[in-house]
Scaffold this active site. Structure first.
Site: not given
Length: 284
Positions: A43, A48, A73, A106
């Site tokens: 994930d 990120y 996401k 997200h």
């Protein structure tokens, strides 16, 4: 690895490996360690900033692509539909993949309706095997469901012993949506790893508190994506399928529920304002 069937028939592992807050330079090795340990769900997210490292690890692992379930996401988009199509391709390119297993909105703000229409098209085109959301409360989910053709397969939300989300879990079950936990360990808040109730239960099973939490979540039907950069912890977090918690133990853990987020309230206007200003113009 235990799996759960999503509402479109796709099988998703109940245990995955998350990479939130793992530095880019450490991500590839951490993901490689997870894959070697037996994890088959990874994930990540555009926000990120480590999708490229995740993709490199998947390639370096030598594991056939179809055996790995990859989630990423979509970050907040002002102009949902068109920006979503562009953002999706950027994520796919960074990951070095030809398709995604799961793509999530997200945050529940911005042009989520335009985002969802684009995601429905990508799903129908075979670019995504399943689509879902993250951080949506039931009312927002209900609204999304009422105005679109595809029901989200997953809602990834904060879920841990101090914020157990019973109402959300019931709503998800009713609508055949899998609840997936982020911050399963509450990021160490409230001295979770030293909690007396969790510690006693862990000792009774010869397990760690972390393993008890993950097992508790899975037994409630909640999928998990714990993270770590330590190989021994990665392996420990995967060893949760050789024991079960009793009804009495589950009831004791239920007593810990504070029914309040320890991180962010997506219904708080100030939280929404902060999210709307933070990173909305990132080129991701």
């Amino acid at each position: 690895m235990q799996t759960i069937k999503l509402n479109n028939g796709v099988e998703m592992p109940m245990l995955g490996f998350g990479v939130y807050q793992i530095p880019t330079e450490e991500t590839e090795q951490a993901v490689l360690n997870a894959l070697k340990t037996g994890y088959r769900l990874i994930d990540t997210a555009a926000a990120y900033f480590n999708e490229q490292a995740v993709g490199a690890a998947i390639k370096a692992s030598g594991i056939p692509r179809e055996e790995i379930f990859v989630t990423t996401k979509l970050w907040i988009k002002k102009r949902g539909y068109e920006e979503t199509l562009t953002a999706f391709q950027k994520s796919l390119d960074r990951l070095g993949l030809e398709y995604l297993d799961l793509y999530l909105i997200h945050q529940p703000i911005g042009d989520i309706y335009g985002e969802w229409r684009a995601m429905e098209e990508l799903y129908q085109a075979g670019k995504i095997r399943a689509v879902g959301v993250s951080n949506f409360h039931p009312d927002r989910l209900e609204d999304l469901i009422a105005h679109h053709d595809i029901i989200p397969a997953v809602n990834q939300i904060e879920t841990h012993p101090f914020y157990q989300r019973e109402e959300e879990l019931a709503f998800h079950s009713k609508n055949n949506i899998v609840q997936q936990s982020w911050a399963s360990f509450a990021e160490g808040k409230n001295e979770i790893f030293n909690n007396p109730i969790l510690t006693v239960i862990a000792q009774q099973h010869g397990k760690s508190v972390a393993q008890v939490i993950l097992r508790w979540l899975n037994q409630r039907g909640v999928a998990v994506i714990p993270k770590s950069v330590k190989a021994e912890r990665i392996a420990e977090n995967a060893a949760i399928f050789n024991f079960s918690l009793s009804a009495d133990e589950m009831a004791k853990i239920a007593e810990l529920d504070g029914k309040t987020s320890l991180f962010i309230d997506h219904r708080n206007p100030e939280s929404v304002k902060w999210l709307a200003q933070w990173g909305v113009d990132w080129d991701i």
